[in-house]
Write an enzyme that holds these catalytic residues in place. Structure first.
Site, mmCIF file in Angstrom:
data_model
loop_
_atom_site.group_PDB
_atom_site.id
_atom_site.type_symbol
_atom_site.label_atom_id
_atom_site.label_comp_id
_atom_site.label_asym_id
_atom_site.label_seq_id
_atom_site.Cartn_x
_atom_site.Cartn_y
_atom_site.Cartn_z
ATOM 1 N N SER A 153 116.917 42.021 -11.406
ATOM 2 C CA SER A 153 115.763 42.693 -12.330
ATOM 3 C C SER A 153 115.118 43.669 -11.159
ATOM 4 O O SER A 153 115.827 44.538 -10.283
ATOM 5 C CB SER A 153 114.835 41.630 -12.457
ATOM 6 O OG SER A 153 113.661 42.180 -13.110
ATOM 7 N N TYR A 167 111.202 51.646 -17.581
ATOM 8 C CA TYR A 167 111.998 50.776 -16.903
ATOM 9 C C TYR A 167 111.797 49.330 -16.738
ATOM 10 O O TYR A 167 112.610 48.350 -17.072
ATOM 11 C CB TYR A 167 111.729 51.424 -15.582
ATOM 12 C CG TYR A 167 112.712 50.843 -14.463
ATOM 13 C CD1 TYR A 167 114.082 50.774 -14.242
ATOM 14 C CD2 TYR A 167 111.894 49.716 -13.396
ATOM 15 C CE1 TYR A 167 114.828 50.311 -13.274
ATOM 16 C CE2 TYR A 167 112.632 49.126 -12.576
ATOM 17 C CZ TYR A 167 114.052 49.314 -12.418
ATOM 18 O OH TYR A 167 114.745 48.773 -11.410
ATOM 19 N N LYS A 171 113.558 45.304 -17.704
ATOM 20 C CA LYS A 171 113.554 44.367 -16.542
ATOM 21 C C LYS A 171 112.833 43.288 -17.307
ATOM 22 O O LYS A 171 113.260 42.148 -16.825
ATOM 23 C CB LYS A 171 113.339 44.768 -15.370
ATOM 24 C CG LYS A 171 113.978 45.893 -14.725
ATOM 25 C CD LYS A 171 115.352 45.554 -14.550
ATOM 26 C CE LYS A 171 116.043 46.566 -13.608
ATOM 27 N NZ LYS A 171 117.635 46.204 -13.211
HETATM 28 P P1 NDP Z 1 122.460 52.449 -6.857
HETATM 29 O O1 NDP Z 1 122.282 53.790 -7.438
HETATM 30 O O2 NDP Z 1 122.913 52.506 -5.419
HETATM 31 O O3 NDP Z 1 123.514 51.563 -7.692
HETATM 32 C C1 NDP Z 1 123.381 51.520 -8.789
HETATM 33 C C2 NDP Z 1 124.874 50.963 -9.492
HETATM 34 O O4 NDP Z 1 124.837 50.723 -10.731
HETATM 35 C C3 NDP Z 1 125.961 52.215 -9.241
HETATM 36 O O5 NDP Z 1 127.266 51.378 -8.962
HETATM 37 C C4 NDP Z 1 126.324 52.850 -10.633
HETATM 38 O O6 NDP Z 1 127.605 53.419 -10.770
HETATM 39 C C5 NDP Z 1 126.121 51.805 -11.409
HETATM 40 N N1 NDP Z 1 125.674 51.989 -12.930
HETATM 41 C C6 NDP Z 1 124.926 53.036 -13.325
HETATM 42 N N2 NDP Z 1 125.017 52.992 -14.616
HETATM 43 C C7 NDP Z 1 126.165 52.228 -14.899
HETATM 44 C C8 NDP Z 1 126.544 51.843 -16.060
HETATM 45 N N3 NDP Z 1 126.563 52.478 -17.424
HETATM 46 N N4 NDP Z 1 127.994 50.957 -16.086
HETATM 47 C C9 NDP Z 1 128.196 50.504 -14.702
HETATM 48 N N5 NDP Z 1 127.570 50.708 -13.775
HETATM 49 C C10 NDP Z 1 126.700 51.655 -13.609
HETATM 50 O O7 NDP Z 1 121.126 51.667 -6.888
HETATM 51 P P2 NDP Z 1 121.048 50.125 -6.506
HETATM 52 O O8 NDP Z 1 121.811 49.359 -5.995
HETATM 53 O O9 NDP Z 1 119.418 50.023 -6.032
HETATM 54 O O10 NDP Z 1 120.763 49.383 -8.262
HETATM 55 C C11 NDP Z 1 121.201 48.203 -8.428
HETATM 56 C C12 NDP Z 1 120.142 47.424 -9.194
HETATM 57 O O11 NDP Z 1 119.194 47.206 -8.493
HETATM 58 C C13 NDP Z 1 119.755 48.030 -10.552
HETATM 59 O O12 NDP Z 1 119.564 47.116 -11.504
HETATM 60 C C14 NDP Z 1 118.289 48.302 -10.273
HETATM 61 O O13 NDP Z 1 117.406 48.423 -11.458
HETATM 62 C C15 NDP Z 1 117.905 47.279 -9.110
HETATM 63 N N6 NDP Z 1 116.778 47.669 -8.363
HETATM 64 C C16 NDP Z 1 116.813 48.698 -7.251
HETATM 65 C C17 NDP Z 1 115.776 48.810 -6.487
HETATM 66 C C18 NDP Z 1 115.719 49.724 -5.280
HETATM 67 O O14 NDP Z 1 114.711 50.031 -4.733
HETATM 68 N N7 NDP Z 1 117.077 50.199 -4.611
HETATM 69 C C19 NDP Z 1 114.627 48.087 -6.587
HETATM 70 C C20 NDP Z 1 114.471 47.172 -7.731
HETATM 71 C C21 NDP Z 1 115.689 46.914 -8.668
HETATM 72 P P3 NDP Z 1 128.047 54.799 -10.435
HETATM 73 O O15 NDP Z 1 128.345 54.881 -9.254
HETATM 74 O O16 NDP Z 1 128.950 55.006 -11.555
HETATM 75 O O17 NDP Z 1 126.712 55.741 -10.676
#
Ligand code: NDP
Length: 296
Positions: A153, A167, A171
């Protein structure tokens, strides 16, 4: 075999009962938290089915752990394919011990600026996809009498602020579903862990990942700062995704795994402040809240 998959040598992974450690199924493993969690699980000696829209982004991970890592193509909004990926994982490794609903993206826009399409697309990614994956893995986890569901989340899944209403809505929806789920599956030996990160140094705030709705001048004062501050934080966030992954494994290993785990100083501070404010508001209005019963 249904799911298109890739391994180090292009062959299907080994099947059978000799699967080392726990078996993880992780979405969005190409970068950020997903990759960090996959790496931490592999470092712990576990077996990982790392899914990504572009599985070739995981070639290095698979090459480093050819016996315990496999990359599988999965767009989590393709809910029909989710069942195939789960079926293949169980076919290959006999079970799924931990599923991580991690795939996601950031979106900025005032509520009025956010289109129905944008809202529905984000719900598909953050809510309907994860819900479908949970439905697909639960029969296997119930049969084993054990398992863990990790829901990525956000601190924005507990409270919200201008520009991130959509967003947060996705969540909040995931958290609501997961809170009930935790109680439903506990008798089957299955844990649910909702992770609420603050600001972490992943691809999240980068230009390619972050979506911005078309801006209206009316929201310049409230949403304008978020439109520049969030992308401006890219590469400078305090949170280390590798440490987040370690914390998630620690919480999962604990006998009393929490339902919700905020991660980062910013998340801990903001969640505590939101809880205090929420409690204070209920207490301020408590008399009115209690004034609505029939007199009889
Ligand atoms: P990144 O952008 O580094 O990673 C996001 C990942 O999600 C990538 O691997 C991306 O793949 C994948 N993705 C996006 N859309 C899809 C889809 N339709 N099907 C499959 N994969 C998909 O960001 P984060 O690691 O930060 O994000 C991971 C989670 O953490 C998310 O749920 C985000 O909401 C949550 N989050 C992040 C925060 C932060 O500050 N970083 C804070 C709070 C929550 P691709 O390479 O193909 O784009």
């Amino acid at each position: 075999m249904n799911a298109e998959h890739r391994t180090n040598d292009g062959h299907a992974p080994a099947t059978g009962d000799g699967t080392p450690g726990r078996v993880w199924l992780i979405t969005g493993a190409s970068s950020g938290f997903g990759r960090a969690i996959a790496s931490a699980a592999l470092a712990a000696g576990d077996t990982v089915v790392a899914t990504a829209r572009r599985p070739e982004t995981l070639d290095d991970l698979v090459a480093a752990h050819p016996d315990r890592a496999v990359a599988v193509q999965l767009d989590v909004t393709d809910t029909a394919r989710i069942a195939d990926v789960v079926a293949d994982t169980v076919l290959w490794y006999g079970r799924i011990d931990v599923v991580v609903n991690n795939a996601g993206m950031g979106m900025i826009g005032a509520v009025e600026e956010t289109s129905d399409r944008e809202l529905r697309d984000l719900m598909d990614l953050h809510f309907f996809g994860p819900a479908a994956l949970v439905r697909a893995v639960l029969p296997h986890m119930r049969r084993n009498g054990s398992g863990a569901v990790v829901q990525m989340s956000s601190m924005g899944g507990r409270f919200t602020f201008p520009g991130v209403g959509a967003y947060s809505a996705t969540k909040f929806a995931l958290e609501g579903l997961s809170e009930a789920l935790a109680v439903e599956v506990a008798p089957h030996g299955i844990k649910v862990l909702i992770v609420e990160p603050g600001s972490f140094r992943t691809g999240f705030a980068g230009g390619g990942a972050l979506h911005q709705s078309a801006a209206l001048p009316a929201y310049e004062a409230t949403v304008g700062p978020v439109r520049s501050d969030l992308p401006g934080s890219d590469g400078k966030q305090e949170g280390d995704p590798a440490k987040a992954a370690t914390a998630i494994l620690t919480a999962l290993d604990a006998p009393d795994t929490p339902l919700r785990l905020p991660l980062g100083n910013d998340a801990a501070d903001a969640v505590l402040a939101a809880l205090d404010a929420s409690r204070a508001e209920v207490l301020t209005w408590e008399k009115l809240s209690r004034s609505t019963a029939f007199e009889d």
